[in-house]
Design an enzyme around this catalytic site. Structure first.
Site, short mmCIF file in Angstrom:
data_model
loop_
_atom_site.label_atom_id
_atom_site.label_comp_id
_atom_site.label_asym_id
_atom_site.label_seq_id
_atom_site.Cartn_x
_atom_site.Cartn_y
_atom_site.Cartn_z
CB SER A 118 -0.92 0.02 1.23
OG SER A 118 -0.15 0.09 2.42
CE LYS A 119 -2.58 6.09 -2.82
NZ LYS A 119 -3.56 7.20 -2.86
NE ARG A 120 0.54 -0.37 6.00
CZ ARG A 120 1.34 -1.24 6.57
NH1 ARG A 120 2.47 -0.82 7.12
NH2 ARG A 120 1.06 -2.53 6.59
#
Length: 572
Positions: free
Chosen positions: A306-308
């Site tokens: 994910s973006k994290r």
């Protein structure tokens, strides 16, 4: 069994509704007939084959234009593309834009651009005419409504007049009873009179698919093998909302069937959708496609990427300087391999080697370090002219050079390319070469052995060679002149090997490490004459380097080294 007939783009209307399987009917429509699904406790559909066929292979990639193209989506598109090309089939691009609130034209264009950048050209889809269009779901609403009405007429679907409050209450009751949150079937058994009364009142309604209460569904996934579900966990599901908009699973089934899709290769998160879609296929009498569900791409901590975890979209990697061929190569290796230790593939090689049977069903870890390494391999594999043009334009664009081509650019690229994995790395590589941090280097503890090897005496002889013109004359003769001068200079000082080249590197480049010292000094010499280096690049010419060298306080540096050594000892 009636065969699936291709639907040309200009003839969207269906005049024949296949009815291969007798319909299982809700009581309000055909109370005297018994569903074929209800007669059989074991409802099973074989939806794949262990043998890949070259006959009429048609696959699709169907992104939703609600954001950027995720690397997971790009890999799914790649596997579809490779499967189609390796089997002489067609790769179809379909835009699933029924989410009108979130879908945007900008996102669609970005997805199309990213796929084109990766080299995944589609045979049918937006911008490419075909016989199965339109290729945007938003343009296929009449088709969905037509099939929904057919299902309603044949008894596979019924009208549900439940309000959102009633549905929410059903969920709460199911939760209290620790049961699956499935629809209770309130309107499945309604009489014609009850239905007509609600219609006359103008009560909003959805179309619900009547699911058999017993039995199971079994498919043979091309990647995962046999997968099965019990039907009693599903409940009657909506295929058309009260506003007339079709639901995802209904759209997908109708689209895949009417577009003659033979193999559905998609992410494993769609695996649960297969149950609903298989029931719709069966009810409509359409042949089932082969299914293959690809594993998720995982972050290093084995959570879903994910973006994290940093960049996750193809566009981001493109902006970071990654090459499309490197992205394709790396994405292919996330869950697939050709059975050898080879990891370097071009797109053509992948088409030649790809087999869906070699796709791993376990999750694949996205390793940014390996992707970067692989990009470096592809970068250095580019033809020399292409690599020089790519990096030369980068240097001019970032303001380090005033020109993007010429002998200085060619020599600089050849000298520095081994230290460049991404094109932006080339900025730092060249700037590092043009700089001269001599005093900082000599003040570091790492330089102590070089200083102790009579560096001050070496520097004096080196300055004398420069002042006499010997060194500059040698550099004018190119590589051969440099080699001849180094050999003579080393002989005069009775030095060779590391004791000769390490002090030469430090005094000429101001660094302890770097590319070939001979090629470096020749490039510095030619750079000073070419005028190609921009003023803001802070280039330190050879003349300026020797000016700095003459001002070095060797005694002060020796004392500083002693202090650094003492401090390091105390710290240890």
């Amino acid at each position: 069994m009636a065969a699936l007939v291709a639907m040309p783009r200009m003839r969207m209307k269906i005049t024949v509704f296949p009815n291969v399987f007798p319909p299982f009917l809700c009581q309000s429509y055909r109370p005297k007939k018994v569903s074929v699904f209800h007669r059989r406790r074991s409802f099973s559909v074989s939806a794949s084959s262990t043998k890949e066929t070259r006959d009429q292979v048609r696959v699709r990639f169907a992104p939703s234009p609600t954001g950027n193209l995720h690397v997971g989506g790009a890999r799914t598109a790649l596997f579809n593309y490779l499967f189609a090309r390796s089997n002489g089939g067609k790769f179809v691009l379909r835009i699933e834009d029924t989410d009108l609130e979130r879908s945007t034209k900008e996102s669609e264009e970005a997805v199309l651009n990213d796929l084109s950048w990766l080299g995944l050209d589609w045979d049918e889809g937006p911008g490419v005419d075909g016989d199965y269009g339109p290729y945007r779901q938003s343009e296929r609403n009449s088709l969905y409504k037509q099939y929904a009405e057919k299902l309603l007429e044949s008894g596979y679907v019924y009208r549900c007049f439940c309000s959102s409050e009633e549905l929410e209450k059903m969920k709460e009751i199911a939760k209290l009873k620790q049961l699956p949150p499935v629809y209770t079937g309130k309107w499945a058994n309604a009489t014609d009179k009850e239905v007509q009364e609600e219609l006359q009142r103008g009560t909003p309604y959805t179309y619900r698919f009547c699911v058999p209460k017993e039995g199971s569904l079994k498919i043979n996934d091309l990647i995962r093998g046999e997968v099965s579900w019990n039907l009693d966990t599903l409940g009657d599901f909506v295929i058309m909302r009260s506003n007339g908009q079709p639901v995802y699973n209904f759209c997908v089934t109708v689209d895949d069937a009417t577009m003659a899709i033979s193999h559905v290769i998609r992410a494993e998160e769609h695996l649960p959708n297969t149950l609903r879609q298989a029931l719709i296929y069966k009810a409509l009498g359409f042949p089932m496609p082969h299914f293959a569900h690809v594993s998720l791409i995982l972050a290093p901590d084995r959570s879903k990427l994910s973006k994290r975890h940093g960049a996750t979209s193809v566009g981001q990697y493109r902006e970071m300087g990654y090459l499309p061929q490197a992205m394709v190569n790396y994405l292919a290796l996330l869950g697939w391999g050709d059975g050898t230790e080879n990891e370097f593939f071009t797109l053509d090689h992948l088409v030649e080697k790809f087999s869906i049977g070699r796709v791993n069903k376990s999750g694949a870890i996205f390793d940014s370090t390996k992707l970067r390494w692989m990009n470096g391999q592809h970068l250095r594999a580019l033809p020399s002219e292409e690599l020089t043009k790519l990096i030369g334009e980068r240097w001019k664009g970032t303001g380090i050079l005033t020109e993007s081509e010429g002998s200085f650019v060619e020599d600089a690229v050849q000298l520095l390319k081994d230290g460049i994995d991404l094109t932006p790395d080339s900025d730092k590589a060249l700037s590092n070469l043009l700089s001269y941090p001599l005093l900082e280097t000599l003040s570091s503890l790492e330089a102590k052995p070089v200083l102790e090897d009579k560096l001050s005496e070496f520097a004096a002889s080196f300055i004398a060679a420069y002042d006499s013109g010997e060194l500059l004359a040698a550099l004018e003769e190119g590589h051969a002149g440099w080699q001849k001068w180094v050999k003579s200079f080393g002989k005069s000082l009775k030095r060779k090997g590391k004791s000769l080249f390490m002090p030469l590197r430090v005094l000429l480049t101001g660094k302890l490490h770097g590319p070939d010292i001979g090629a470096s000094v020749l490039l510095l010499h030619n750079g000073g004459k070419s005028g190609i280096i921009a003023p803001q690049a802070e280039f330190v010419t050879l003349d300026e380097r020797f000016r700095v060298l003459r001002k070095v306080d060797w005694e002060a540096l020796t004392k500083k080294q002693s202090l650094l050594e003492t401090a390091a000892t105390v710290s240890t």
